[in-house]
Design an enzyme around this catalytic site. Structure first.
Site, PDB file in Angstrom:
ATOM      1  N   GLY A  11      76.033  32.501  83.506  1.00 45.84           N
ATOM      2  CA  GLY A  11      76.742  31.652  82.545  1.00 45.84           C
ATOM      3  C   GLY A  11      75.894  30.449  82.186  1.00 45.84           C
ATOM      4  CG  ASP A  12      76.907  27.075  82.540  1.00 49.99           C
ATOM      5  OD1 ASP A  12      77.857  26.908  81.766  1.00 49.99           O
ATOM      6  OD2 ASP A  12      77.001  26.997  83.774  1.00 49.99           O
ATOM      7  CE  LYS A  17      70.609  27.129  69.067  1.00 44.10           C
ATOM      8  NZ  LYS A  17      69.481  26.232  69.099  1.00 44.10           N
ATOM      9  CG  HIS A  40      81.054  28.302  75.022  1.00 47.06           C
ATOM     10  ND1 HIS A  40      80.200  29.069  75.756  1.00 47.06           N
ATOM     11  CD2 HIS A  40      82.094  29.088  74.705  1.00 47.06           C
ATOM     12  CE1 HIS A  40      80.709  30.276  75.883  1.00 47.06           C
ATOM     13  NE2 HIS A  40      81.864  30.311  75.262  1.00 47.06           N
ATOM     14  CB  THR A 301      85.041  23.298  82.824  1.00 48.68           C
ATOM     15  OG1 THR A 301      84.843  24.222  81.758  1.00 48.68           O
ATOM     16  CG2 THR A 301      86.517  23.223  83.141  1.00 48.68           C
ATOM     17  CB  THR A 302      83.710  21.063  86.924  1.00 46.92           C
ATOM     18  OG1 THR A 302      82.346  21.513  86.802  1.00 46.92           O
ATOM     19  CG2 THR A 302      84.630  22.272  86.981  1.00 46.92           C
ATOM     20  N   PRO A 305      77.294  18.966  89.136  1.00 52.40           N
ATOM     21  CG  PRO A 305      76.134  17.959  90.887  1.00 52.40           C
ATOM     22  CD  PRO A 305      77.469  18.030  90.243  1.00 52.40           C
ATOM     23  NE  ARG A 306      76.266  24.049  83.796  1.00 48.88           N
ATOM     24  CZ  ARG A 306      76.199  23.869  82.487  1.00 48.88           C
ATOM     25  NH1 ARG A 306      75.034  23.749  81.885  1.00 48.88           N
ATOM     26  NH2 ARG A 306      77.292  23.837  81.759  1.00 48.88           N
ATOM     27  CB  SER A 413      67.394  28.567  71.543  1.00 53.32           C
ATOM     28  OG  SER A 413      68.035  27.328  71.435  1.00 53.32           O
TER      29      SER A 413
HETATM   30  P1  GDP Z   1      77.310  28.569  77.341  1.00 53.33           P
HETATM   31  O1  GDP Z   1      78.491  28.474  78.223  1.00 53.33           O
HETATM   32  O2  GDP Z   1      76.497  29.802  77.568  1.00 53.33           O
HETATM   33  O3  GDP Z   1      77.636  28.368  75.923  1.00 53.33           O
HETATM   34  O4  GDP Z   1      76.332  27.390  77.764  1.00 53.33           O
HETATM   35  P2  GDP Z   1      76.655  25.817  77.952  1.00 53.33           P
HETATM   36  O5  GDP Z   1      77.188  25.256  76.719  1.00 53.33           O
HETATM   37  O6  GDP Z   1      77.419  25.593  79.191  1.00 53.33           O
HETATM   38  O7  GDP Z   1      75.199  25.275  78.294  1.00 53.33           O
HETATM   39  C1  GDP Z   1      74.203  25.259  77.416  1.00 53.33           C
HETATM   40  C2  GDP Z   1      73.727  23.830  77.249  1.00 53.33           C
HETATM   41  O8  GDP Z   1      72.439  23.868  76.725  1.00 53.33           O
HETATM   42  C3  GDP Z   1      74.537  23.040  76.253  1.00 53.33           C
HETATM   43  O9  GDP Z   1      74.550  21.678  76.636  1.00 53.33           O
HETATM   44  C4  GDP Z   1      73.784  23.221  74.940  1.00 53.33           C
HETATM   45  O10 GDP Z   1      73.961  22.161  74.029  1.00 53.33           O
HETATM   46  C5  GDP Z   1      72.392  23.252  75.435  1.00 53.33           C
HETATM   47  N1  GDP Z   1      71.453  24.103  74.692  1.00 53.33           N
HETATM   48  C6  GDP Z   1      71.631  25.342  74.156  1.00 53.33           C
HETATM   49  N2  GDP Z   1      70.473  25.802  73.661  1.00 53.33           N
HETATM   50  C7  GDP Z   1      69.542  24.839  73.904  1.00 53.33           C
HETATM   51  C8  GDP Z   1      68.132  24.743  73.660  1.00 53.33           C
HETATM   52  O11 GDP Z   1      67.498  25.652  73.159  1.00 53.33           O
HETATM   53  N3  GDP Z   1      67.536  23.590  74.084  1.00 53.33           N
HETATM   54  C9  GDP Z   1      68.183  22.567  74.704  1.00 53.33           C
HETATM   55  N4  GDP Z   1      67.524  21.486  75.069  1.00 53.33           N
HETATM   56  N5  GDP Z   1      69.506  22.650  74.959  1.00 53.33           N
HETATM   57  C10 GDP Z   1      70.163  23.748  74.562  1.00 53.33           C
END
Ligand code: GDP
Length: 426
Positions: A11-12, A17, A40, A301-302, A305-306, A413
């Site tokens: 996840g994460d 994005k 997200h 959500t929480t 720290p990951r 990305s």
């Molecule tokens: P999801 O649950 O898979 O959607 O992931 P999350 O939203 O929890 O975590 C992804 C984090 O990385 C978010 O804070 C996004 O804004 C950030 N993010 C996504 N793609 C990129 C990237 O290419 N570069 C950087 N620096 N941050 C990114």
């Protein structure tokens, strides 16, 4: 054309994005599993948002957002989330909720918290959103389906039956306050009032949309390694995180899913307990955590720290395979620009033998990472839009990983924004 956006890892990975970005060309975005337990993070022209229940396509006024039948529907959270985005200037989203989705009840969240408390040091690190008790009830056939809100007689009878069963556990196992069936009934009536305008047969809606050639995105939550069947059981989530389940959790034929975009982060992170072979600790982890994602790798959500680690080719190859990947979106690569050298986990050593195949949990606990160290590129790659303009070592890193996982990286990305993307011709 139906596409799925799913995660390869824990996840994460940045699915939000990628979904937000692809939603520009989509008509419908569907959540098909999970609930409000993961978030997200999305950054776009309206600002920065943490979504838990709404699909990541809600920011456009040309999209329809669907909460599919496979979702753990937390009605108050859904409403709070809609309000929070509308209050910040996002157009009122068009939302449809499946009449076959089931409802997360307040007691599910209580049970989640009570069970974590009971397990103490052996807890799962649950977000306490009620997800495990919810799915347990769904499959034990004592959950409340949205359609049942419209059958008053059934609700009256079922609330008594459910309270009776729950109260045995509350009294004897958890020693907590009991459930009054009348309160349950009241809770459900409130939910009915809130949700009624959005409820429909979403699988029929999607069936017609597929026939009309609409672009549909299925948005997964978490990643392959949290799948209850194929993940790191028991440290998994309670609904399938795989694209294959996208068909079930939204009610469309499996063969309609033509593209499976598996999101894979350029390094590893995980939340909750469980084996994490390429994990790093201390200062090394802090440096990556504080730079990671957008504003650091802390749970959407929480806020916790990951856990951090180097890219894991074994886990990612497995994760991509189980998804049925057609395309890999390789994310958050920009973050690694500070490193002189970048270790990558290319194998697991288990009892003296090296493997590149992801093992079941009891062996995973014993696995030690086999690392290969690649040269870093030591510069900021954000803003670059063409693959050839990336530094040579950066392309080397991408191509090394692509070769190890065996699936084509077609998108890279390099920033959190919608336009921070490099399409790679394959
Ligand atoms: P999801 O649950 O898979 O959607 O992931 P999350 O939203 O929890 O975590 C992804 C984090 O990385 C978010 O804070 C996004 O804004 C950030 N993010 C996504 N793609 C990129 C990237 O290419 N570069 C950087 N620096 N941050 C990114």
């Amino acid at each position: 054309m139906v596409k799925a956006v799913v995660g390869a890892n824990w996840g994460d990975e940045g699915k939000g994005k990628i979904t937000d970005m692809l939603a520009r060309e989509a008509n419908i975005i569907v959540r098909f599993q999970g609930g409000a337990n993961a978030g997200h993070t999305i950054i776009n022209n309206y600002g920065k948002f943490a979504l838990h229940t709404l699909p990541s396509g809600v920011f456009y006024n040309h999209t329809t957002s669907i909460i599919g039948n496979g979702v753990a529907l937390d009605i108050p959270v859904l409403f709070k989330e809609v309000r929070s985005i509308v209050d910040r200037g996002v157009p009122e989203p068009r939302i449809l909720v499946s009449d076959r989705a089931q409802i997360v009840m307040s007691y599910h969240k209580n049970f989640d918290a009570y069970e974590e408390e009971r397990l103490g040091g052996k807890s799962f690190g649950s977000t306490k959103s009620g997800i495990a008790p919810f799915y347990s009830d769904k499959y034990a056939k004592v959950g409340f389906q949205v359609s049942e809100l419209f059958d008053d007689e059934l609700l009256k009878e079922k609330t008594v039956r459910v309270a009776q069963q729950k109260n045995v556990l509350l009294e004897h196992l958890y020693h907590k306050p009991l459930i009054n069936p009348e309160d349950l009934y009241k809770e459900l009536k409130e939910y009915k009032e809130m949700i009624e305008p959005f409820v429909c047969d979403t699988s029929l809606f999607l069936y017609n949309a597929v026939k009309e050639g609409k672009n549909i995105l299925l948005e997964g939550q978490l990643g392959s390694l949290k799948d209850p069947d194929h993940g790191i059981y028991p440290m998994v989530t309670s609904s399938s995180t795989l694209a294959g389940y996208g068909a079930v959790g939204s009610g469309i034929p499996p063969y309609e899913i033509r593209q499976i975009i598996t999101v894979c982060k350029a390094y590893s992170s995980a939340v909750g307990a469980g084996a994490f072979v390429s994990e790093i600790f201390g200062e090394e982890a802090d440096k990556l955590r504080n730079r990671g994602g957008d504003g650091g790798e802390f749970g959407a959500t929480t806020g916790r720290p990951r856990r951090m680690g180097w890219f894991d080719c074994v886990a990612s190859k497995y994760g991509c395979r189980l998804q049925g990947t057609t395309d890999v979106a390789f994310t958050v690569l920009d973050v690694l620009g500070y490193l002189e050298e970048i270790p990558v986990c290319v194998g697991y050593e288990i009892d003296g033998e090296v493997t590149t195949e992801f093992p079941p949990t009891y062996l995973l606990e014993k696995a030690k990472p086999v690392l290969e160290v690649l040269p870093g590129w030591k510069c900021d790659i954000s803003g670059i839009r063409e693959y050839e303009k990336l530094p040579e070592n950066c392309r080397g890193y991408i191509e090394f990983i692509e070769e190890k996982i065996g699936y084509p990286i077609t998108m890279v990305s390099n920033g959190p924004g919608r336009d921070d993307i490099i399409y790679r011709k394959k």
